[in-house]
Write a protein that holds these residues in place. Structure first.
Motif, mmCIF file in Angstrom:
data_model
loop_
_atom_site.group_PDB
_atom_site.id
_atom_site.type_symbol
_atom_site.label_atom_id
_atom_site.label_comp_id
_atom_site.label_asym_id
_atom_site.label_seq_id
_atom_site.Cartn_x
_atom_site.Cartn_y
_atom_site.Cartn_z
ATOM 1 N N VAL A 1 0.599 -1.705 -0.683
ATOM 2 C CA VAL A 1 0.199 -0.052 -0.171
ATOM 3 C C VAL A 1 0.630 1.606 0.084
ATOM 4 O O VAL A 1 1.428 1.184 0.934
ATOM 5 N N ASP A 2 0.776 2.140 -0.866
ATOM 6 C CA ASP A 2 1.998 3.512 -1.251
ATOM 7 C C ASP A 2 1.452 4.191 -1.568
ATOM 8 O O ASP A 2 0.425 4.725 -2.344
ATOM 9 N N HIS A 3 0.696 5.072 -0.401
ATOM 10 C CA HIS A 3 0.402 6.306 -0.213
ATOM 11 C C HIS A 3 -0.775 6.612 -0.948
ATOM 12 O O HIS A 3 -1.599 7.349 -1.551
ATOM 13 N N LEU A 4 -1.687 5.356 -0.259
ATOM 14 C CA LEU A 4 -2.697 5.054 -0.616
ATOM 15 C C LEU A 4 -4.011 6.440 -0.536
ATOM 16 O O LEU A 4 -3.290 6.336 0.863
ATOM 17 N N THR A 5 -4.396 6.867 -0.845
ATOM 18 C CA THR A 5 -5.265 7.992 -0.655
ATOM 19 C C THR A 5 -6.752 7.747 -1.437
ATOM 20 O O THR A 5 -6.931 7.551 -2.436
ATOM 21 N N MET A 6 -7.625 8.340 -0.504
ATOM 22 C CA MET A 6 -9.385 7.961 -0.828
ATOM 23 C C MET A 6 -10.394 9.162 -0.275
ATOM 24 O O MET A 6 -9.982 9.485 0.419
#
Length: 300
Positions: free
Chosen positions: A7-12
């Motif tokens: 999970v790499d710099h996950l943004t939602m």
């Protein structure tokens, strides 16, 4: 068996709301990994993105290098998912539920009996799902997630609303899943559960990653006091407060409770005085870490 999750710099984002805010972590093959946080922290959104049910607004998620959002059949077959709220087909028995899910993957008939035995439901094979208890339904839900022999299993609050006995029994099932070599990713509100089962835990709040480490390391960094309990008659309160290494002492509910960060020193002194009646020792817990990081205010 077991897969690596990145999970790499996950943004939602949902409009102006940032549900997951630049989270980065890795789950190693065969690891039992916990994702913890208060209500609305972004746990389920993160989990559903890793599972491929949602596309991220930013960043990257990979399962052994593959993007789960592309829904590649070979990758999907390696994933097993137990959702927070599971639904079953009405009027089907436990074994028929498994047969229905298994038909999607071409699973041989011999597999279903093995699964029911694995989750402790062999005697309920012919019971309709409506007649199963809450704990039995949770175990059947996990069996459905395992029906195609996946390499990684996602469990979203699998023991929610279960009584203590059912929860402990389900822990044994979850340990067995991980012991078979599968990677397991768990969300839970039960800190004791995470401390007992997980190799590492990530604590998130308001979409951000606050801490990531083994439960033991997180507890150690908290530097929480050790509480030593004794019968109220074991030693006088003033005497206890004067012992080497004691931070404070009080009488509560008929017991003497001593607080210290030098438990060995205090216990040695109590032993020398033969004042160990009713002894109990408790240290800091993962719950203390969680509350220290996320606060104690009520979350809706």
């Amino acid at each position: 068996m077991g897969v690596r999750i990145e999970v790499d710099h996950l943004t939602m984002r949902y409009g102006d709301v940032v549900a997951v805010d630049d989270i980065t972590f890795t789950v190693e093959p065969g690891e039992f990994f916990g994702l913890l946080g208060p209500n609305g922290a972004g746990k389920t959104t993160t989990l559903e993105t890793i599972e491929g049910l949602r596309r991220p607004s930013g960043g990257r998620v990979a399962i052994d290098g593959h993007d789960p959002a592309k829904r590649e059949p070979d990758v999907q077959r390696r994933i097993g998912v137990q959702l927070q709220a599971s639904s079953f087909f009405e009027r089907l028995t436990a074994v028929e539920q498994l047969q229905t899910f298994g038909a999607l993957y071409g699973v041989p008939q011999t597999r279903f009996g093995e699964l029911l035995e694995q989750v402790g439901l062999s005697e309920k094979a012919d019971a309709q799902v409506e007649d199963l208890s809450g704990g039995q339904k949770q175990r059947l839900s996990i069996a459905c997630a395992l029906v195609h022999d996946p390499e990684v299993v996602f469990l979203d609050e699998p023991t929610a609303a279960l009584d203590p006995q059912a929860r402990r029994n389900l822990w044994d099932v979850l340990r067995g899943i991980n012991d078979s070599g599968r990677t397991v990713v768990l969300t839970t509100h039960y800190m004791e559960e995470a401390e007992e089962l997980c190799d590492r835990v990530a604590i998130v709040d308001r979409g951000r990653l606050l801490e990531l480490d083994t439960p033991a390391a997180l507890i150690g960094r908290l530097d929480a006091v050790t509480r030593i309990g004794l019968s109220a008659e074991a030693v006088a309160l003033d005497e206890a407060r004067g012992l080497p290494g004691v931070l404070d002492a009080e009488v509560s509910a008929g017991s003497l409770v001593i607080q210290t960060r030098e438990a060995a020193t205090v216990l040695s002194e109590l032993g020398r005085r033969e004042a160990l009646d009713g002894l109990s020792v408790s240290r800091g817990t993962l719950e203390d870490v969680f509350l220290n990081l996320t606060g104690r205010e009520y979350r809706a």
